[in-house]
Every structure is written in structure tokens, then in C-alpha cells.
Design a protein around this motif. Structure first.
Motif, PDB file in Angstrom:
ATOM      1  N   LYS A 118       0.799  -1.221   0.000  1.00 35.54           N
ATOM      2  CA  LYS A 118       0.000   0.000   0.000  1.00 35.54           C
ATOM      3  C   LYS A 118       0.836   1.276   0.000  1.00 35.54           C
ATOM      4  O   LYS A 118       0.292   2.367   0.206  1.00 35.54           O
ATOM      5  CB  LYS A 118      -0.951   0.003   1.206  1.00 35.54           C
ATOM      6  CG  LYS A 118      -1.995  -1.112   1.143  1.00 35.54           C
ATOM      7  CD  LYS A 118      -2.848  -0.984  -0.120  1.00 35.54           C
ATOM      8  CE  LYS A 118      -3.895  -2.077  -0.209  1.00 35.54           C
ATOM      9  NZ  LYS A 118      -4.618  -2.036  -1.492  1.00 35.54           N
TER      10      LYS A 118
ATOM     11  N   LYS B 219      -0.173   3.933  -5.992  1.00 32.65           N
ATOM     12  CA  LYS B 219       0.090   3.955  -4.550  1.00 32.65           C
ATOM     13  C   LYS B 219       0.923   5.170  -4.181  1.00 32.65           C
ATOM     14  O   LYS B 219       1.542   5.785  -5.046  1.00 32.65           O
ATOM     15  CB  LYS B 219       0.752   2.647  -4.079  1.00 32.65           C
ATOM     16  CG  LYS B 219       1.992   2.221  -4.849  1.00 32.65           C
ATOM     17  CD  LYS B 219       2.543   0.878  -4.354  1.00 32.65           C
ATOM     18  CE  LYS B 219       1.632  -0.308  -4.534  1.00 32.65           C
ATOM     19  NZ  LYS B 219       2.124  -1.356  -5.419  1.00 32.65           N
TER      20      LYS B 219
ATOM     21  N   TYR C 193       5.995   7.674   0.248  1.00 30.84           N
ATOM     22  CA  TYR C 193       6.166   8.507   1.431  1.00 30.84           C
ATOM     23  C   TYR C 193       7.648   8.802   1.630  1.00 30.84           C
ATOM     24  O   TYR C 193       8.471   7.882   1.613  1.00 30.84           O
ATOM     25  CB  TYR C 193       5.674   7.780   2.688  1.00 30.84           C
ATOM     26  CG  TYR C 193       4.222   7.392   2.690  1.00 30.84           C
ATOM     27  CD1 TYR C 193       3.265   8.240   3.244  1.00 30.84           C
ATOM     28  CD2 TYR C 193       3.802   6.161   2.194  1.00 30.84           C
ATOM     29  CE1 TYR C 193       1.926   7.873   3.288  1.00 30.84           C
ATOM     30  CE2 TYR C 193       2.464   5.784   2.233  1.00 30.84           C
ATOM     31  CZ  TYR C 193       1.531   6.639   2.778  1.00 30.84           C
ATOM     32  OH  TYR C 193       0.215   6.258   2.827  1.00 30.84           O
TER      33      TYR C 193
ATOM     34  N   ASP D 227      -2.445   4.880   5.074  1.00 34.64           N
ATOM     35  CA  ASP D 227      -3.657   4.408   4.393  1.00 34.64           C
ATOM     36  C   ASP D 227      -3.564   2.920   4.044  1.00 34.64           C
ATOM     37  O   ASP D 227      -2.521   2.455   3.576  1.00 34.64           O
ATOM     38  CB  ASP D 227      -3.854   5.179   3.071  1.00 34.64           C
ATOM     39  CG  ASP D 227      -4.601   6.482   3.301  1.00 34.64           C
ATOM     40  OD1 ASP D 227      -5.040   6.719   4.445  1.00 34.64           O
ATOM     41  OD2 ASP D 227      -4.731   7.257   2.333  1.00 34.64           O
ATOM     42  N   GLY D 228      -4.645   2.198   4.261  1.00 38.25           N
ATOM     43  CA  GLY D 228      -4.706   0.797   3.876  1.00 38.25           C
ATOM     44  C   GLY D 228      -4.093  -0.146   4.895  1.00 38.25           C
ATOM     45  O   GLY D 228      -4.003  -1.353   4.656  1.00 38.25           O
TER      46      GLY D 228
ATOM     47  N   GLN E  99       0.792   3.570  12.008  1.00 40.24           N
ATOM     48  CA  GLN E  99       1.167   4.981  11.887  1.00 40.24           C
ATOM     49  C   GLN E  99       2.667   5.040  11.643  1.00 40.24           C
ATOM     50  O   GLN E  99       3.399   4.125  12.027  1.00 40.24           O
ATOM     51  CB  GLN E  99       0.853   5.732  13.174  1.00 40.24           C
ATOM     52  CG  GLN E  99      -0.620   5.948  13.423  1.00 40.24           C
ATOM     53  CD  GLN E  99      -0.809   6.737  14.711  1.00 40.24           C
ATOM     54  OE1 GLN E  99      -0.753   6.174  15.794  1.00 40.24           O
ATOM     55  NE2 GLN E  99      -1.000   8.039  14.593  1.00 40.24           N
TER      56      GLN E  99
END
Ligand SMILES: [Zn+2]
Length: 327
Positions: free
Chosen positions: A95, A120, A123, A171-172, A176
Motif C-alpha cells: 500500500k 500507490k 512517502y 492508508d490501507g 502509523q
């Protein structure tokens, strides 16, 4: 009787909740120069079905190796899926990418697999994302699969800039993440801390030099962030690099660690979290450089040198490509 069974069930549940918190699969274990086996790890929370990837030096090659070792044996392909098991993991179960820095040995697999990847997020700290769009996804080195950068945007990857030291829900997944900058020979790299709903954490270090050599306080900052978790037994493990053996002089480290330097850095964590707090802590050693020399395997030397200086009772782990580990 019923009550006893309930108690037993509760005990089993809490045992299983405590025994494993994070699952990882090593997709690439080396720090260069072996293309096809470069730094990349899958990680997921124990109750999650979806993974994220920590660096992406090797992707499809790592997934193939992992599949052959049975890493995805329990995973059920959805009815009518057009994908192989490897294709399903890449497209449906991963993800997002967490990229520590834009050096080629940490991103090559992601770039090469991008044409057949699913949409996707990527990050990273702002500088990392900027480097990805400037240097790779720019229609010169490779088509622009991003949602920012040079020329027409294919919009497959959404760049998500992480704010240092702030938690962000991934997400997904149930996890965290927090990004913390690292010093890497004048450049910036990143440590990612992943936290599950039980408040347990797993730390992943991209390439990093020791604070003393880098003239930095970046590592100390990561250790201070992890110390409260280590104190409470909530630091479940970490992946950290040891690129070279102790024979490598400081001036030739180029922003990497040796066994001596890792042990010195772990001493800072122990000092901040309390004596004995690192006992049985799982520390995965990554980024050992593949050697073309006809001398002793650097991995064997690094294993020995870490064992000799391990006064913390840390459990050093040296996974090969395709290996699954539970923390
Ligand atoms: Zn690097």
C-alpha cells in the motif's frame, strides 16, 4: 467450565497479541553491488493483510525469492485475480513505499517495476521526494509515473511529504509512521518508526553514519524517540545498516556504520532507556555490501565483530533475501 475456557481463550489471545506484532519479509538484504538483491523490506502489522515497503532497491526479484521461500503461502489469491501471487502482492497488498533517500540502491526496484505496479503513495521527507522527481521520474531517466515533477504526469505514484517527528496514519493499514532525518555523508537519509494500534513500534533505518563521524545529532534524536518505547518493552525490533567491517577507517565510511559504530550507537539508546533495556531486542543487520573479493565473507566478519561487542544482550539477525521474520 465456561469461565475457565474463557480465561484460557483470553490467555491465548493475549499471548498471541504479545508474541508477534510486526511481520517482515526481506526483499533485498545487500547494500550494493549485487543488482537484484538491494535493500528492501516488506512490513505489516500482525493483524493487517496489507504491507508497506521500506526502501525499494529490489522489488520483483525480492518478491520472487520470497514466494519461493513460502513467504506468501498463507495468502489467498482473490477469485478471478488476473495476477500471479507475486503480481497480487505487488499490486494489491503493498500500500505504499517508504523511501529513506533517493540513492539508486534504495529505489532501483521501484523504478524498474513501475510500469506494472498499481497506484500507490510514495512517502518520504520532502528532499527525498524532490530527488525522486528530479532524478528518475522525469522523462529522461524514466517516464514520470509521479503526480508532480517534469512534463506529463502519469499519476501512478502520489508523493506524500512526511513532516519530521510527526505521526501519520498509513492508508490501507493499521499502522502509523514517523519520519526522522538521518545524516548520510553530507546528504539526508531517513529513519521510519512504525507504530501499531497497541502502541508498539518497529524502527527502520535508511543509510546512516554515526553522529560522531557525521558531526550530527540525528542518531541521538532517533534514540531519544525510541527510548521511551524501549523502556516499556514496546520497541519490538529494528532494521539498521552495517555496511562495512571494523577494518574500514572512519574517513572511508561515506555515511555508513561498522559493527563498532553500531555498538557505540546502541550504547546511546541503552543509556537513554536504562541498563538492561535492550536485552533480547531484535536488531536486523542490513546493507552489508556484497564482496567480489576472494577473502572472508564480510557478513561472517560483521557477525563475529558484533557478537564480540554485544554487551547489551541484543539479538542480531542477518536475514537473506526472501526470509520472513516476526517481531
Ligand atoms: Zn545511500
Amino acid at each position: 467450565m465456561f469461565k475457565n475456557n474463557m480465561a484460557l481463550l483470553a490467555a491465548c489471545l493475549s499471548f498471541s497479541a504479545n508474541s508477534t506484532s510486526f511481520d517482515t519479509v526481506t526483499l533485498g538484504s545487500k547494500g550494493g553491488i549485487q543488482d537484484g538483491n538491494l535493500t528492501a523490506f516488506l512490513i505489516k502489522g500482525e493483524n493487517d493483510k496489507n504491507y508497506v515497503m521500506l526502501d525499494a532497491g529490489s522489488v520483483v526479484n525480492g518478491l520472487i525469492a520470497a514466494e519461493q521461500k513460502g513467504a506468501f503461502a498463507d495468502l489467498r489469491l482473490p477469485e478471478g485475480s488476473p495476477y500471479t501471487r507475486v503480481g497480487h502482492v505487488l499490486n494489491d497488498r503493498i500500500k505504499g513505499y517508504f523511501i529513506s533517500h533517493a540513492h539508486l540502491d534504495h529505489v532501483a526496484g521501484m523504478i524498474i517495476s513501475s510500469p506494472d505496479d498499481s497506484k500507490k503513495p510514495i512517502y518520504g521527507l520532502e528532499a527525498t521526494n524532490q530527488a525522486l522527481m528530479d532524478n528518475y521520474f522525469n522523462w529522461s531517466a524514466w517516464p514520470n509515473f509521479g503526480n508532480e515533477g517534469n512534463g506529463y504526469k502519469l499519476n501512478k505514484y502520489d508523493y506524500v511529504d512526511l513532516m519530521p517527528s510527526q505521526w501519520l496514519a498509513v492508508d490501507g493499514t493499521s499502522l502509523q509512521v514517523m519520519a526522522l532525518p538521518l545524516a548520510h555523508s553530507g546528504g539526508q537519509s531517513t529513519a521510519f518508526v512504525l507504530k501499531n494500534p497497541a502502541g508498539e513500534v518497529f524502527a527502520y533505518f535508511g543509510d546512516t553514519g554515526p553522529d560522531e563521524v557525521e558531526k550530527s545529532t540525528a542518531m541521538r534524536k532517533v534514540w531519544s524517540t525510541l527510548a521511551p518505547f524501549a523502556k516499556q518493552g514496546k520497541l519490538k525490533g529494528m532494521v539498521i545498516e552495517v555496511s562495512y567491517t571494523n577494518e574500514t577507517p572512519d574517513k572511508s565510511l561515506f555515511g555508513h556504520l561498522t559493527p563498532n559504530w553500531l555498538l557505540k550507537e546502541l550504547a546511546v539508546l541503552e543509556q537513554l532507556s536504562g541498563k538492561g533495556s535492550l536485552e533480547t531486542l531484535d536488531v536486523v543487520v542490513s546493507h552489508i555490501k556484497y564482496s567480489l573479493k576472494n577473502s572472508e565473507d564480510p557478513k561472517v566478519v560483521i557477525q563475529r565483530q558484533l557478537a564480540e561487542g554485544n554487551k547489551f544482550g541484543v539479538n542480531f539477525i542477518f536475514p537473506e533475501q526472501g526470509d520472513s521474520l516476526q517481531f
